[in-house]
Design an enzyme around this catalytic site. Structure first.
Site, mmCIF file in Angstrom:
data_model
loop_
_atom_site.group_PDB
_atom_site.id
_atom_site.type_symbol
_atom_site.label_atom_id
_atom_site.label_comp_id
_atom_site.label_asym_id
_atom_site.label_seq_id
_atom_site.Cartn_x
_atom_site.Cartn_y
_atom_site.Cartn_z
ATOM 1 N N ASP A 168 -19.232 -50.327 5.750
ATOM 2 C CA ASP A 168 -18.023 -50.546 6.549
ATOM 3 C C ASP A 168 -16.946 -49.667 5.929
ATOM 4 O O ASP A 168 -16.469 -49.946 4.824
ATOM 5 C CB ASP A 168 -17.622 -52.022 6.506
ATOM 6 C CG ASP A 168 -16.352 -52.318 7.291
ATOM 7 O OD1 ASP A 168 -15.766 -51.359 7.864
ATOM 8 O OD2 ASP A 168 -15.929 -53.488 7.327
ATOM 9 N N SER A 249 -11.477 -35.022 17.519
ATOM 10 C CA SER A 249 -11.585 -35.200 18.965
ATOM 11 C C SER A 249 -10.568 -34.305 19.654
ATOM 12 O O SER A 249 -9.616 -33.832 19.021
ATOM 13 C CB SER A 249 -11.324 -36.663 19.329
ATOM 14 O OG SER A 249 -11.136 -36.832 20.718
ATOM 15 N N TYR A 261 -5.889 -44.417 19.172
ATOM 16 C CA TYR A 261 -6.930 -43.402 19.024
ATOM 17 C C TYR A 261 -6.339 -42.017 18.771
ATOM 18 O O TYR A 261 -6.688 -41.348 17.779
ATOM 19 C CB TYR A 261 -7.819 -43.383 20.268
ATOM 20 C CG TYR A 261 -8.969 -42.400 20.156
ATOM 21 C CD1 TYR A 261 -10.081 -42.707 19.389
ATOM 22 C CD2 TYR A 261 -8.942 -41.177 20.816
ATOM 23 C CE1 TYR A 261 -11.140 -41.810 19.275
ATOM 24 C CE2 TYR A 261 -9.987 -40.280 20.715
ATOM 25 C CZ TYR A 261 -11.086 -40.603 19.945
ATOM 26 O OH TYR A 261 -12.117 -39.703 19.839
ATOM 27 N N LYS A 265 -6.471 -39.532 15.374
ATOM 28 C CA LYS A 265 -7.148 -38.239 15.397
ATOM 29 C C LYS A 265 -6.190 -37.103 15.075
ATOM 30 O O LYS A 265 -6.588 -36.099 14.464
ATOM 31 C CB LYS A 265 -7.812 -38.017 16.761
ATOM 32 C CG LYS A 265 -9.008 -38.932 17.022
ATOM 33 C CD LYS A 265 -10.088 -38.775 15.963
ATOM 34 C CE LYS A 265 -11.326 -39.623 16.263
ATOM 35 N NZ LYS A 265 -12.379 -39.450 15.246
#
Length: 404
Positions: A168, A249, A261, A265
């Site tokens: 993890d 990404s 998100y 990134k």
């Protein structure tokens, strides 16, 4: 000394039927005087090019002008030839550079069967395919999986060379134990490749729908988890003078939706750039892969729509009034519709990983997917006004944005 020619001029004029004005201008005393006083290029360029017959060739100013025009013609021909020659060699040089560049990119490292690589996020998606691919190539793959089921399934599809470890990335102690275990496995050879692939999408929704906790999870996994793994594995990578590959990404180049998100990134891109410069002195190459929209569990449109709808149900009445019921319906339909144009070939990303790992001259950045190469990455270099126009064009209109 200026000489005047009577009969000779008459003979020349009779030989040029239809052009008496030209001969007259060439043989007039004024023209002859001007040509002797200032025989410059500019004066001669105003005189038409005329080839005199043999009977009209005389010594003096007229023959001097003919020779001068001939020299100008030869000079122009020479310049034209030189330009063509230069363009030819320039084209040849460009072709040679292209050939050498392509040849350089194809050079591969040797003895990959002696090298160890560590990949995070191997339960599904890019990481799973990468682990299976590099195992077949002969690497010693250490695949980090989040779940026991993912680890078991991966072992069943690979050789005995591949090892798995439960990890993890958001648990610092778990990361330290994994790094120590990897150190015992690789020994003095070090770690040739570290592929930071683990990541989650989080919630995709307008920013004014969200709380800080909605941002925290993707930032913890995509950014702090990546940094934690990198810092713990970096001594092993430096020992092997190996490679670090960070999977970012197109969301790190353009924020196509609200939520954690894209911020995570964007931060990965910044960490990647600073790490690349710091590691250059140690012979460690750091690369960044920027995939477009791919069909994986991370970007499952159905799951993203469910999360967005769950957020909507808990919004305040004011926010719901501003956006309207029609907004949530249309936006969910639009989100589910993205499944029709996403990339389905995950090997496009794994090929970038492969080149970054095995090329003698790896790239700094890799764009994976047609949408990334033809739309997202080019758009990221364009002015903000154009970016906003194209991205807002796809947005669903609000019912009553003035109801605040």
């Amino acid at each position: 000394m200026i000489q005047h020619y009577g009969p000779a001029s008459t003979t020349a004029q009779s030989s040029f039927k239809g052009t008496p004005s030209v001969i007259s201008s060439l043989t007039s005393p004024q023209a002859i005087s001007r040509s002797h006083q200032q025989p410059s290029l500019w004066d001669c360029s105003l005189i038409p090019t005329v080839q005199l017959p043999a009977t009209a060739r005389t010594e003096g100013p007229v023959s001097w002008t003919g020779r001068h025009l001939l020299l100008l013609f030869k000079k122009e021909v020479s310049l034209s030839y030189n330009r063509k020659k230069m363009l030819f060699w320039l084209l040849a040089l460009l072709i040679l550079c292209g050939f050498l560049w392509n040849y350089k990119r194809q050079l591969k490292i040797a003895n990959i069967t002696d090298k160890y690589i560590f990949i995070t996020g191997c339960d599904t998606g890019f990481g799973n395919l990468a682990a299976r691919t590099f195992d077949k190539k002969g690497f010693h793959v250490i695949a980090a999986c989040l779940t026991e089921s993912g680890s078991t399934a991966l072992k069943a599809e690979t050789s005995e060379r591949l090892h798995t470890v439960l990890l993890d990335v958001t648990d610092p102690e778990n990361v330290k134990r994994a790094a120590q275990w990897v150190k015992n496995q690789v020994g003095e050879k070090g770690l040739w490749g570290l592929i930071n692939n683990a990541g989650i999408l989080g919630v995709l929704a307008p920013n004014d729908w969200l709380t800080v906790d909605d941002y925290r999870e993707p930032v913890e996994v995509n950014l702090f988890g990546l940094i934690s793994v990198t810092l713990n594995m970096l001594p092993l990578v430096k020992k092997a003078r190996g490679r670090v590959i960070n999977v970012s990404s197109i969301g790190g180049r353009l924020a196509f939706g609200g939520g954690g998100y894209s911020p995570s990134k964007y931060a990965v891109e910044g960490f990647n750039d600073s790490l690349r410069r710091d590691m250059k002195a140690f012979g460690v190459h750091v690369a960044c892969i920027e995939p477009g929209l791919f069909k994986t569990n991370l970007s499952d449109p159905e799951k993203a729509a469910e999360k967005k709808l769950a957020i909507w149900k808990h919004l305040s009445p004011d926010i719901k009034q501003q956006y309207g019921e029609s907004y949530i319906k249309k936006s969910l339909e639009q989100l589910k519709g993205t499944a029709s144009f996403v990339n389905v070939d995950l090997s496009l990303v794994v090929e970038c990983m492969d080149h970054a790992l095995t090329s003698v001259f790896p790239k700094t950045r890799y764009a994976a997917g047609k949408d990334a190469k033809t739309f997202w990455i080019p758009l990221s270099h364009m002015p903000a006004v154009l970016q906003d126009f194209l991205l807002l064009k796809q947005k669903v209109e609000l019912a009553n944005p003035k109801a605040v």
